[in-house]
Enzyme design. Structure first.
Site, PDB file in Angstrom:
ATOM      1  N   SER A 234      40.691  34.709  41.985  1.00  0.00           N
ATOM      2  CA  SER A 234      41.521  35.901  41.768  1.00  0.00           C
ATOM      3  C   SER A 234      40.789  37.224  41.917  1.00  0.00           C
ATOM      4  O   SER A 234      41.423  38.284  41.920  1.00  0.00           O
ATOM      5  CB  SER A 234      42.186  35.835  40.387  1.00  0.00           C
ATOM      6  OG  SER A 234      41.222  35.863  39.356  1.00  0.00           O
ATOM      7  N   LYS A 279      45.685  40.439  32.281  1.00  0.00           N
ATOM      8  CA  LYS A 279      44.768  41.276  33.043  1.00  0.00           C
ATOM      9  C   LYS A 279      45.164  42.752  32.966  1.00  0.00           C
ATOM     10  O   LYS A 279      44.309  43.638  32.947  1.00  0.00           O
ATOM     11  CB  LYS A 279      44.701  40.788  34.488  1.00  0.00           C
ATOM     12  CG  LYS A 279      44.076  39.399  34.590  1.00  0.00           C
ATOM     13  CD  LYS A 279      43.939  38.904  36.018  1.00  0.00           C
ATOM     14  CE  LYS A 279      43.257  37.538  36.029  1.00  0.00           C
ATOM     15  NZ  LYS A 279      43.028  37.028  37.387  1.00  0.00           N
TER      16      LYS A 279
END
Length: 344
Positions: A234, A279
């Site tokens: 990611s 996040k």
């Protein structure tokens, strides 16, 4: 004396229960907001320009083994998810699971290098070696023939230039049809034969293994990324932006703290990731002003399984609103989308 002994037993029992509740590991993992760190600390570019003010931030999700106490606590937290051990590791051992995450990260670093070098005009090539075997299903005919970490280099004698090529070749075969797989294990090369199976939840045919790209980037410009204990794919987008920033004379940081997430492929396309709500929270705590979120539409198949499914960008926007942040959530489908936004 008897009462004193009884009190001692009760106290001891209570302490044992507390210790069990606090430390006994459960077969469950907790995913929660982690941190946002300066990618500058991880990436080294030969003669790279690190003097530009501002920073690109790598954002990650923290994963912890649950205990009885932390498991109960997780139900009071909106952005902490409980994931079973089977879902988390796919049945792999801890050693194999860590290797899998490392493979994903290596592929992300290679793709980021290629995109950044090509965009800045450096002479670079990418050789597609094959595909890592990430897991083998129990009902796969290759269960005892292939292992996690093997590199598949050909199907029925033909080499392809990406994982999709291998998957498409297998999808054209009939269920139960024999297929010959060429693979590499360490320095040893070998061939195994097995039958295709119908993949669960799909109409497609395959070998019953999960895959990740294995590539090599060739260039005279030296770039390295020491990702320490950070795994997974990611960070691809943010790695490519950091590398580009150091390679280019173009000041795209402009003193800003920029976070984001998303996989990256050699064509610069940004792919979806999990845990984007966590996040966003981590980036906000680190005082990021911009957050790049993958903006790929939810497929019809996903909508059928979960009518409430959202794209990464939609979920990021929703989370930003919930935590009342002034951080700008920016949708991106490619490296170029992020670059154009920063250059404006």
């Amino acid at each position: 004396m008897k009462n004193k002994r009884n009190r001692y037993i009760v106290t001891l029992t209570f302490l044992v229960c507390v210790i069990i509740m606090a430390f006994l590991p459960l077969p469950v993992y907790l995913e929660q907001p982690g941190a946002a760190e300066n990618i500058n600390n991880y990436v080294t570019v030969q003669n790279g320009n690190k003097s530009k003010k501002g920073k690109f931030m790598l954002v990650y999700v923290e994963v912890l083994k649950a205990t009885p106490i932390s498991y109960l606590w997780s139900f009071t937290q909106k952005h902490v998810d409980r994931v079973s051990q089977g879902e988390m590791t796919g049945g792999s051992t801890d050693e194999d699971f860590n290797r899998i995450q490392d493979y994903y990260m290596k592929d992300a670093v290679n793709s980021a290098k290629y995109v950044a070098l090509k965009k800045t005009g450096y002479n670079v090539s990418q050789k597609y070696v094959g595909i890592y075997v990430m897991s083998v299903m129990d009902n796969s005919d290759f269960k005892d023939k292939l292992r996690v970490g093997d590199i598949v280099t050909a199907v029925n004698g033909k080499h392809y230039n990406n994982a999709a090529g291998y998957q498409n070749a297998l999808a054209k075969l009939d269920e139960g049809q024999k297929v010959k797989i060429t693979y590499q294990r360490g320095k040893k090369k070998d061939i195994v034969t097995g039958k295709t199976i119908k993949l669960p939840g799909t109409k497609r045919v395959g070998m019953g293994i999960t895959l990740a790209n294995r590539s090599e980037v060739k260039t005279k410009k030296k770039i390295s990324a020491n990702m320490e204990n950070i795994g997974g794919p990611s960070a691809g987008l943010m790695l490519s932006l950091q590398m580009y920033s150091e390679l280019s004379k173009n000041n795209i940081l402009k003193g800003r703290n920029i976070a984001g997430t998303g996989t990256i492929d050699a064509d610069g396309k940004v792919g979806d990731i999990g845990g984007i709500d966590k996040k966003v929270i981590s980036a906000d705590k680190a005082h990021a002003k911009i957050f790049f979120a993958p903006d790929n539409p939810v497929s019809a198949a996903e909508k059928k399984v979960n009518p409430k499914a959202m794209s990464n960008y939609e979920e990021a926007k929703k989370t930003a609103k919930e935590i009342n942040t002034d951080m700008k959530i920016v949708p991106v489908k490619s490296f170029d989308d992020a670059l154009k936004y920063l250059e404006k």
